[in-house]
Motif scaffolding. Structure first.
Motif, mmCIF file in Angstrom:
data_model
loop_
_atom_site.group_PDB
_atom_site.id
_atom_site.type_symbol
_atom_site.label_atom_id
_atom_site.label_comp_id
_atom_site.label_asym_id
_atom_site.label_seq_id
_atom_site.Cartn_x
_atom_site.Cartn_y
_atom_site.Cartn_z
ATOM 1 N N LEU A 114 -0.970 6.263 -6.550
ATOM 2 C CA LEU A 114 -2.074 5.898 -7.071
ATOM 3 C C LEU A 114 -3.020 5.804 -5.809
ATOM 4 C CD1 LEU A 114 -0.835 2.333 -8.829
ATOM 5 C CD2 LEU A 114 -1.287 4.129 -9.500
ATOM 6 N N HIS A 115 -4.369 5.751 -6.345
ATOM 7 C CA HIS A 115 -5.371 6.037 -5.498
ATOM 8 C C HIS A 115 -5.606 4.670 -4.763
ATOM 9 C CE1 HIS A 115 -8.206 5.470 -8.195
ATOM 10 N NE2 HIS A 115 -7.750 6.294 -8.668
ATOM 11 N N ASN A 116 -6.493 4.744 -3.252
ATOM 12 C CA ASN A 116 -6.512 3.441 -2.719
ATOM 13 C C ASN A 116 -7.303 2.511 -4.065
ATOM 14 O OD1 ASN A 116 -5.531 4.531 -0.954
ATOM 15 N ND2 ASN A 116 -7.818 5.238 0.370
ATOM 16 N N GLN A 139 -7.324 2.400 -7.436
ATOM 17 C CA GLN A 139 -6.290 1.683 -7.627
ATOM 18 C C GLN A 139 -5.462 0.348 -7.458
ATOM 19 O OE1 GLN A 139 -4.631 5.192 -9.057
ATOM 20 N NE2 GLN A 139 -5.365 5.032 -11.331
ATOM 21 N N ARG A 196 0.946 4.202 -2.795
ATOM 22 C CA ARG A 196 0.696 5.513 -2.491
ATOM 23 C C ARG A 196 1.512 6.511 -3.347
ATOM 24 N NH1 ARG A 196 -1.540 3.294 2.004
ATOM 25 N NH2 ARG A 196 -3.754 3.525 2.166
ATOM 26 N N TRP A 255 0.649 -0.791 -0.067
ATOM 27 C CA TRP A 255 -0.315 -0.134 -0.033
ATOM 28 C C TRP A 255 0.650 1.561 -0.126
ATOM 29 C CZ3 TRP A 255 -5.355 0.309 0.078
ATOM 30 C CH2 TRP A 255 -6.315 -1.050 -0.477
#
Length: 377
Positions: free
Chosen positions: A283-285, A287, A279, A275
């Motif tokens: 990338l957002h959550n 994606q 990030r 994660w």
């Protein structure tokens, strides 16, 4: 000192011989008992006319048709409930599993309560609850309506559906060719190493466009059939009988809770560093979940989900308790009316074994592909 007969220890040979003798003795006694009461062993009864009706049959069936056709109708009813149950339970389970890990404490708590209550309640009790609820709905004239398209009545649940007309053999072959070409293209793209979203979108658009053109080219058509009140009943759309609706709801609710826990465990098995690294790349959550976490979590999710699919298929046999004419119900009726209980139960065991082995084999192939892909990453 051990005694051997060829490559086999004599103790193993003796055990195998004793087992064979036991089965021969049971078979001999069973055949003798059946002969005394006038029953001829064998499956000849499948061609005899059945003297009962089936309340809900996916194929045309009436009293007087062969028992084999009655069993086929029950098998199709079981497959319909199991297939829809697996698909809907997977969709709901994935949504609940992801929602249970959200940062929203209220949503996560609601998912946790849902999972704990459903998983710790017997499925049979849930089926009794859903059939009682389904039969407590008002009559069609006072039906509960949702957007004037979905109707809840004591005669079943009415939902919109596609109505086809003018279908021919050429239409079916054209549709099969389009779908086969689409699947072959996807397989070829994966073998090449990747399937970009743009290419997938173009292929899907081509498939949908081909399907839309196939109908006018072959003289067929399709209309969106919306149910509506006509007289004293609802006409149009698809009618899910109270028994089928209760069975499907019970299976979906029960096993979506189990799949939600599997999805939660699979996602949590992915290291948190994934994660953080994603990030850092911007990338957002959404994606991260779709492109990074879920593909890795599938290696944990798939084997456990396979077990849930097998349990769902087997537990669909509880439909006999609420009056849905599934395979178990038809086999029981066949055994009672023909007296061929042993043969009927043998058929039941063989059919369920074939269904579950087929599901297991298909899921194992998918799991192998997921595992190999994960190993290359």
């Amino acid at each position: 000192m051990s005694l051997w007969w060829g490559n086999w220890p004599l103790t193993q040979v003796a055990v195998i011989a004793a087992v064979i003798a036991l089965f021969w003795l049971l078979g001999h006694n069973t055949a003798g008992m059946m002969a005394r009461i006038g029953i001829t062993p064998g499956f000849e009864f499948l061609s005899r006319p059945a003297n009962f009706e089936i309340g809900e049959a996916p194929i045309a069936f009436k009293a007087g048709d062969p028992y084999a056709r009655a069993i086929l109708a029950g098998l199709l009813n079981t497959l319909k409930a199991a297939t829809l149950g697996c698909v809907l339970a997977t969709i709901l389970g994935v949504v609940l599993g992801v929602a249970g890990l959200s940062g929203n404490l209220l949503l996560a708590a609601l998912v946790r309560w849902y999972v704990e209550i459903i998983r710790n309640t017997p499925l049979l009790l849930q089926l009794f609850f859903w059939i009682s609820l389904a039969k407590s709905f008002p009559s069609p004239r006072q039906a509960l309506s949702v957007f004037d398209s979905f109707f809840l009545t004591n005669r079943g649940v009415f939902v919109p559906g596609l109505g086809f007309h003018g279908m021919s053999v050429s239409t079916l072959w054209l549709l099969v060719g389009l779908v086969t070409s689409y699947l072959a293209f996807l397989a070829w793209s994966r073998r090449k190493g990747s399937l970009p979203v743009r290419r997938l979108g173009l292929a899907t658009a081509g498939l949908l466009g081909g399907i839309l053109l196939a109908f006018p080219l072959t003289g067929a058509g399709a209309t969106w059939d919306i149910p509506a009140l006509a007289g004293f009943n609802i006409r149009g759309g698809y009618n899910l009988t109270p028994e089928f609706a209760a069975l499907l709801t019970g299976l979906v609710v029960k096993f979506s809770a189990a799949i939600a826990e599997i999805v939660r465990a699979g996602i949590q098995s992915v290291d948190r560093g994934q994660w953080e690294a994603s990030r850092a790349l911007g990338l957002h959550n959404g994606q991260i979940m779709r492109l990074i976490v879920l593909p890795q979590a599938l290696r944990v999710i798939t084997p456990l989900t396979t077990s849930s699919y097998l349990d769902l298929t087997k537990d669909s046999s509880l439909a006999v308790a609420i009056g849905y004419p599934d395979l178990v119900s038809i086999i029981n009726t066949t055994a009672n009316t023909t007296g061929q209980s042993l043969e009927a139960l043998t058929l039941l065991i063989a059919i369920y074994l074939a269904i579950n082995l087929s599901v297991s084999a298909a899921m194992n192939l998918y799991n192998k592909r997921v595992a190999l892909r994960g190993a290359r990453v």
